[in-house]
Structure formats: structure tokens, C-alpha cells
Design a protein around this motif. Structure first.
Motif, PDB file in Angstrom:
ATOM      1  N   SER A 151     -69.591  78.997   7.580  1.00 25.31           N
ATOM      2  CA  SER A 151     -68.926  78.834   6.285  1.00 25.31           C
ATOM      3  C   SER A 151     -67.417  78.737   6.453  1.00 25.31           C
ATOM      4  CB  SER A 151     -69.279  80.010   5.368  1.00 25.31           C
ATOM      5  OG  SER A 151     -68.597  79.918   4.138  1.00 25.31           O
ATOM      6  N   CYS A 152     -66.852  79.574   7.320  1.00 26.54           N
ATOM      7  CA  CYS A 152     -65.407  79.533   7.570  1.00 26.54           C
ATOM      8  C   CYS A 152     -65.003  78.203   8.194  1.00 26.54           C
ATOM      9  CB  CYS A 152     -64.997  80.689   8.478  1.00 26.54           C
ATOM     10  SG  CYS A 152     -65.084  82.320   7.698  1.00 26.54           S
ATOM     11  N   MET A 153     -65.813  77.691   9.107  1.00 29.12           N
ATOM     12  CA  MET A 153     -65.513  76.403   9.740  1.00 29.12           C
ATOM     13  C   MET A 153     -65.522  75.283   8.717  1.00 29.12           C
ATOM     14  SD  MET A 153     -67.734  76.893  13.244  1.00 29.12           S
ATOM     15  CE  MET A 153     -67.541  75.188  13.720  1.00 29.12           C
ATOM     16  N   GLY A 154     -66.492  75.300   7.805  1.00 27.75           N
ATOM     17  CA  GLY A 154     -66.528  74.295   6.747  1.00 27.75           C
ATOM     18  C   GLY A 154     -65.322  74.370   5.835  1.00 27.75           C
ATOM     19  N   SER A 155     -64.905  75.583   5.511  1.00 29.43           N
ATOM     20  CA  SER A 155     -63.722  75.760   4.666  1.00 29.43           C
ATOM     21  C   SER A 155     -62.470  75.236   5.356  1.00 29.43           C
ATOM     22  CB  SER A 155     -63.551  77.237   4.306  1.00 29.43           C
ATOM     23  OG  SER A 155     -64.660  77.721   3.570  1.00 29.43           O
ATOM     24  N   VAL A 156     -62.345  75.531   6.659  1.00 28.69           N
ATOM     25  CA  VAL A 156     -61.195  75.059   7.423  1.00 28.69           C
ATOM     26  C   VAL A 156     -61.156  73.541   7.451  1.00 28.69           C
ATOM     27  CG1 VAL A 156     -60.171  74.947   9.732  1.00 28.69           C
ATOM     28  CG2 VAL A 156     -60.974  77.130   8.821  1.00 28.69           C
ATOM     29  N   LEU A 157     -62.307  72.897   7.593  1.00 30.50           N
ATOM     30  CA  LEU A 157     -62.371  71.438   7.608  1.00 30.50           C
ATOM     31  C   LEU A 157     -61.898  70.847   6.281  1.00 30.50           C
ATOM     32  CD1 LEU A 157     -63.149  68.822   9.028  1.00 30.50           C
ATOM     33  CD2 LEU A 157     -65.483  69.139   8.181  1.00 30.50           C
ATOM     34  N   ILE A 158     -62.339  71.439   5.171  1.00 32.19           N
ATOM     35  CA  ILE A 158     -61.914  70.959   3.851  1.00 32.19           C
ATOM     36  C   ILE A 158     -60.405  71.101   3.687  1.00 32.19           C
ATOM     37  CG2 ILE A 158     -62.072  71.401   1.373  1.00 32.19           C
ATOM     38  CD1 ILE A 158     -64.978  72.236   1.818  1.00 32.19           C
ATOM     39  N   ILE A 159     -59.872  72.236   4.091  1.00 38.20           N
ATOM     40  CA  ILE A 159     -58.428  72.473   3.973  1.00 38.20           C
ATOM     41  C   ILE A 159     -57.652  71.501   4.861  1.00 38.20           C
ATOM     42  CG2 ILE A 159     -56.595  74.162   4.341  1.00 38.20           C
ATOM     43  CD1 ILE A 159     -58.742  76.337   3.782  1.00 38.20           C
ATOM     44  N   TYR A 160     -58.151  71.259   6.087  1.00 37.91           N
ATOM     45  CA  TYR A 160     -57.481  70.350   7.007  1.00 37.91           C
ATOM     46  C   TYR A 160     -57.424  68.930   6.450  1.00 37.91           C
ATOM     47  CZ  TYR A 160     -56.785  67.265  10.998  1.00 37.91           C
ATOM     48  OH  TYR A 160     -56.331  66.270  11.829  1.00 37.91           O
TER      49      TYR A 160
ATOM     50  N   TYR B  59     -57.531  67.989   3.374  1.00 35.98           N
ATOM     51  CA  TYR B  59     -56.616  67.965   2.219  1.00 35.98           C
ATOM     52  C   TYR B  59     -55.162  67.918   2.671  1.00 35.98           C
ATOM     53  CZ  TYR B  59     -54.388  69.457  -2.131  1.00 35.98           C
ATOM     54  OH  TYR B  59     -53.584  69.535  -3.251  1.00 35.98           O
ATOM     55  N   LEU B  60     -54.817  68.688   3.705  1.00 27.05           N
ATOM     56  CA  LEU B  60     -53.443  68.717   4.195  1.00 27.05           C
ATOM     57  C   LEU B  60     -53.103  67.495   5.042  1.00 27.05           C
ATOM     58  CD1 LEU B  60     -53.154  72.484   5.234  1.00 27.05           C
ATOM     59  CD2 LEU B  60     -52.330  71.407   3.136  1.00 27.05           C
ATOM     60  N   ARG B  61     -54.096  66.946   5.725  1.00 28.96           N
ATOM     61  CA  ARG B  61     -53.850  65.832   6.650  1.00 28.96           C
ATOM     62  C   ARG B  61     -53.592  64.524   5.919  1.00 28.96           C
ATOM     63  NH1 ARG B  61     -52.714  62.137   9.052  1.00 28.96           N
ATOM     64  NH2 ARG B  61     -53.214  61.448  11.170  1.00 28.96           N
ATOM     65  N   TRP B  62     -54.276  64.281   4.824  1.00 29.14           N
ATOM     66  CA  TRP B  62     -54.143  63.010   4.110  1.00 29.14           C
ATOM     67  C   TRP B  62     -53.645  63.259   2.687  1.00 29.14           C
ATOM     68  CZ3 TRP B  62     -58.371  63.613   7.474  1.00 29.14           C
ATOM     69  CH2 TRP B  62     -58.366  62.747   8.573  1.00 29.14           C
ATOM     70  N   PRO B  63     -52.331  63.147   2.450  1.00 31.45           N
ATOM     71  CA  PRO B  63     -51.759  63.401   1.115  1.00 31.45           C
ATOM     72  C   PRO B  63     -52.303  62.471   0.038  1.00 31.45           C
ATOM     73  CG  PRO B  63     -50.038  63.344   2.799  1.00 31.45           C
ATOM     74  CD  PRO B  63     -51.293  62.859   3.448  1.00 31.45           C
ATOM     75  N   ALA B  64     -52.796  61.279   0.433  1.00 28.26           N
ATOM     76  CA  ALA B  64     -53.253  60.298  -0.557  1.00 28.26           C
ATOM     77  C   ALA B  64     -54.458  60.779  -1.347  1.00 28.26           C
ATOM     78  CB  ALA B  64     -53.583  58.970   0.140  1.00 28.26           C
ATOM     79  N   ILE B  65     -55.188  61.755  -0.809  1.00 28.41           N
ATOM     80  CA  ILE B  65     -56.405  62.198  -1.495  1.00 28.41           C
ATOM     81  C   ILE B  65     -56.192  63.493  -2.270  1.00 28.41           C
ATOM     82  CG2 ILE B  65     -57.845  61.101   0.265  1.00 28.41           C
ATOM     83  CD1 ILE B  65     -58.422  63.912   1.360  1.00 28.41           C
TER      84      ILE B  65
ATOM     85  N   GLY C 133     -56.425  66.101  -8.487  1.00 27.97           N
ATOM     86  CA  GLY C 133     -56.644  67.381  -9.139  1.00 27.97           C
ATOM     87  C   GLY C 133     -57.936  68.055  -8.732  1.00 27.97           C
ATOM     88  N   SER C 134     -59.034  67.306  -8.729  1.00 38.01           N
ATOM     89  CA  SER C 134     -60.325  67.902  -8.394  1.00 38.01           C
ATOM     90  C   SER C 134     -60.377  68.305  -6.925  1.00 38.01           C
ATOM     91  CB  SER C 134     -61.459  66.921  -8.712  1.00 38.01           C
ATOM     92  OG  SER C 134     -61.283  65.698  -8.006  1.00 38.01           O
ATOM     93  N   ARG C 135     -59.798  67.491  -6.030  1.00 38.57           N
ATOM     94  CA  ARG C 135     -59.796  67.847  -4.610  1.00 38.57           C
ATOM     95  C   ARG C 135     -58.935  69.076  -4.354  1.00 38.57           C
ATOM     96  NH1 ARG C 135     -59.717  62.054  -4.049  1.00 38.57           N
ATOM     97  NH2 ARG C 135     -61.639  61.290  -3.065  1.00 38.57           N
ATOM     98  N   ALA C 136     -57.869  69.216  -5.114  1.00 34.18           N
ATOM     99  CA  ALA C 136     -57.044  70.420  -4.972  1.00 34.18           C
ATOM    100  C   ALA C 136     -57.839  71.662  -5.353  1.00 34.18           C
ATOM    101  CB  ALA C 136     -55.794  70.301  -5.836  1.00 34.18           C
TER     102      ALA C 136
END
Length: 432
Positions: A39-48, A50-56, A59-62
Motif C-alpha cells: 500500500s505504501c509503495m502504491g501511494s509513493v507511486l501516485i505521489i511521484y 503527480y510531482l513528476r508531471w505538472p501537466a496532470i 483538481g481531482s488528481r490533486a
């Protein structure tokens, strides 16, 4: 404060001995650690992402990213709690230990970690439920109510509620010694400690997140069902919007996908192209123009207008079609669909080229206004400067707006004259 292996009795005449650290319970703890780590690995992937590609960063992704942060804390807390349980029970059968040894282990080893873990997992679980509820409200408000600006204005309030409320509530419970170890309410980690009064224990469990959990399930279900009823399959409802979105996101999708999958076609694109091509004789768009829904819509509308005009013999209907659909000459339809003001800019360039010899002894500015009322870039600058000078001379603050209104009326008169010119007689029946 109770620890695993204590004999726990309540005023409801129910007594039991909490888990003694048996092999089954320890195996469950190991599984809990492994699943929490995933679960922690999945959360880290989602956060990464989001931070890696500013174009995405929509509001909902945030909101989903904030939810992932809360879930990461929850997973980390469960790893801490299960590890604490395994370490405590690794000393052997705690029920057979001398009382002094067991008290020392319980107070100095198990309890401090237990309270920290209970605070982290209980508060972060409440945060997860709140962000899930906020996501449902966000989608319902933007999709069903179409009030995007409202939800954007409420973002600071979302943060105060989702992060602040659970922190305050659970901190109060921590300060009042409500949090602790009690297997009646949890497994091998800590949640709400032993409270002998059954009614109070249930109340604390509800305040500690169970009530919010139930509310979230009910409200989110209602809102998601309401939103899904309003939505239709995107490729069937709005192929132009879907194709524009697919074209704009394809580059990002190929960057995310592994090398062996980068040529994978996005789902439903072919089906959407088939729907878009129905009644449209134009070739599908490519390049930057394909990123804009208006470009896809304009090509299809122009093509449909051509078909309707060819099949319409009644002059009145032809005039109405011309007025409704042909704001541009057919020769300009393709370039007009690519970018707003493109036709005006092209006309400006042609005029500048034609009269370039005047620039040696005159200040020359080409003026081009599309039949839809859109100004060319240089025309817009010229009219703004002209309006500014009119305001300086007349003192009228709205000089530019009055000038723009008079030009708009003149353009509409010209459009009307063009349409009326396609009809026999004076065209009075057109206004019937």
C-alpha cells in the motif's frame, strides 16, 4: 494501559485474555506488514507521478494525491503496529512472564510505540475517509452541477477539514488516554484502548473514525451513482472531446509506459474516430491541432453543413443554414478550425505583403476582422491603441468598447447582406 496477554474484563460481564502471541497471530502480523508495504509503495507511486508531471495536476488528481499521502501514513502506521506486536511477543509467552518483567516490557517497550501508532493510523484513516468524501463532492459538483469555480474556491477549506479535524480529534483522544491496545476493537495493532463502560467504548470507537467511515460509504455511494447517471460513455457522448484528450495525453502516456508498450494505441480511439467520422468527410486531425476539441468539432460541423446544403433545395432553408453554420468561407474552414483568429492573421499577413512598399514612408497596420467577429492579432493591437487615443481626446472611459460594438454591428450587417444576397426577392420570408 493493557498489552497483549493481559486479562481484560469489562462491566458487561465479558472477560477474555488478549492474544498471547501465538503462531497464527504472528503470521497475521507478517501478512499485515507485507500488505501495508505494498500500500505504501502504491501511494509513493501516485505521489511521484503527480510531482513528476505538472501537466496532470488537475483538481481531482490533486485530491487523489492527498488521499495517497493519508493512505501512506496509514500503511506506515500498520507496519509500525504489527512490528511492535511481533517484537513484544518475541520475548515468549507473555502470560507466563513474571509480573514485574511484563509490566516493564508493557510500559517501556510496547505502550509508547502503541500510542504513536494508534494516533497515526486513526487520524490518517479519518483523513482518508474525508478526502474520499471530498473527491465524491468534487466530482459531483464539477460534473453534475458544473460549478468548477466554486470547488476551486473551497480547496483551502478542504485542507482545513481533511487534515485539521482528524488531527485535533485524535490528539484530544491521545491526551485523554483513550488510545491504546484492545483486541476487541482491533487486530494486532492499537486503536481505542480498553474502556470498561460498553456505551462509552462504542462511542469512542465511533468518534475515532467508524462513524465517519459509515457516512463516507453512504454519501460517496449516492454522489458517485448520481454522477455516473449524469455521465455517459465519453467516446459515445463527445467523440471530439475524447479524441482531443487522447491526442493531448498520448505523449505523456508513452513517456509513462515501458519501452515495449510505448506504441500501444490508447483504448477507444478507433471507436471514437468511427463515431466522429459519421457524416464527416474530412481527414482526422494530427499534430497540435488535434489537441483542441474545437478543432475536431469545427471540421465536423463544416462537413455536416456542406452535406446539408447540397441536399437542401429550399432557398429559405439554405439561407438559414448559411447563417447558422458558415461564418467562414469554405476555403478558410480548415485553418479556422485549428486556432481562433488564424483566418484574421492570415489576412493580415497577405495585406502586409501586398502593401509592404508603403512602410518606407507610412505607418501601415493591416486590419482584418473575421466574419465571426474575431480580430486579427495586429488588428486587436491597433484597435486598442485607437480606443486609448479616443479616450484621451474625448475623456470617455468606454471609448474602446463603443468602437468594438460599432464594428460588431457593421460585421453583422455585412453577414446579413451576404445571406440575403443568396435569396431571390427581398428575403422577407426569411424573417417569418
Amino acid at each position: 494501559m493493557y498489552c497483549p496477554g493481559d486479562n481484560i474484563s469489562g462491566n458487561d460481564s465479558c472477560s477474555y485474555v488478549s492474544d498471547r502471541g501465538g503462531s497464527t497471530a504472528r503470521a497475521i502480523s507478517v501478512v499485515a506488514i507485507f500488505s501495508s508495504l505494498l500500500s505504501c509503495m502504491g501511494s509513493v507511486l501516485i505521489i511521484y507521478v503527480y510531482l513528476r508531471w505538472p501537466a496532470i495536476r488537475s483538481g481531482s488528481r490533486a485530491i487523489i494525491t492527498y488521499l495517497a499521502i493519508a493512505d501512506f501514513v496509514t500503511g506506515f502506521g500498520y507496519i509500525m503496529g504489527s512490528s511492535n506486536y511481533l517484537q513484544y511477543t518475541s520475548y515468549g509467552n507473555v502470560t507466563a512472564m513474571p509480573a514485574s518483567t511484563k509490566v516493564e516490557l508493557c510500559n517501556n517497550l510496547f505502550t509508547p510505540v502503541c500510542k504513536i501508532q494508534s494516533f497515526l493510523t486513526t487520524s490518517s484513516s479519518m483523513m482518508s475517509f474525508l478526502w474520499t468524501l471530498i473527491l465524491a463532492i468534487y466530482l459531483h459538483t464539477t460534473v453534475v452541477k458544473n460549478r468548477v469555480r466554486l470547488v476551486q474556491q473551497l480547496v483551502p477549506l478542504y485542507h482545513v477539514i481533511a487534515w485539521g479535524l482528524p488531527t485535533v480529534v485524535i490528539f484530544v483522544m491521545l491526551a485523554t488516554d483513550v488510545l491504546g491496545y484492545a483486541p476487541v476493537a482491533s487486530a494486532n495493532w492499537c486503536f481505542i484502548g480498553v474502556i470498561r463502560d460498553t456505551t462509552l467504548r462504542i462511542a469512542m470507537i465511533m468518534v475515532g473514525g467508524k462513524f465517519l467511515e459509515i457516512i463516507t460509504y453512504v454519501v460517496a455511494l449516492v454522489l458517485f451513482v448520481s454522477t455516473s447517471i449524469r455521465l455517459r460513455i465519453q467516446k459515445d457522448l463527445a467523440p471530439s472531446a475524447f479524441l482531443a484528450s487522447a491526442a493531448a495525453s498520448s505523449e505523456l502516456a508513452h513517456m509513462i509506459l515501458p519501452t515495449n508498450m510505448q506504441q500501444t494505441q490508447l483504448s477507444y480511439v478507433d471507436e471514437a474516430l468511427v463515431i466522429w467520422s459519421q457524416g464527416c468527410q474530412e481527414q482526422p486531425l494530427t499534430g497540435v491541432a488535434a489537441h483542441h476539441q474545437k478543432s475536431w468539432d469545427s471540421l465536423r460541423l463544416f462537413s455536416m453543413a456542406d452535406t446539408l446544403l447540397k441536399n437542401t433545395t429550399d432557398e429559405l432553408n439554405r439561407a438559414r443554414l448559411l447563417e447558422a453554420s458558415y461564418t467562414y468561407a469554405p476555403s478558410y474552414s480548415t485553418i479556422a478550425a485549428q486556432q481562433a483568429g488564424a483566418v484574421g492573421q492570415q489576412a493580415e499577413d497577405k495585406k502586409a505583403q501586398k502593401y509592404k512598399h508603403l512602410s518606407s514612408h507610412h505607418f501601415f497596420t493591416p486590419v482584418a476582422i473575421e466574419t465571426s467577429g474575431v480580430y486579427g492579432p495586429r488588428t486587436a493591437d491597433f484597435l486598442k491603441e485607437l480606443g486609448h487615443r479616443l479616450r484621451q481626446v474625448s475623456g470617455e472611459a468606454s471609448s474602446f468598447h463603443y468602437l468594438a460594438q460599432r464594428l460588431s454591428v457593421a460585421i453583422q450587417r455585412g453577414n446579413s447582406a451576404s445571406v440575403m444576397g443568396t435569396m431571390d426577392g427581398d428575403g422577407e420570408e426569411f424573417f417569418v
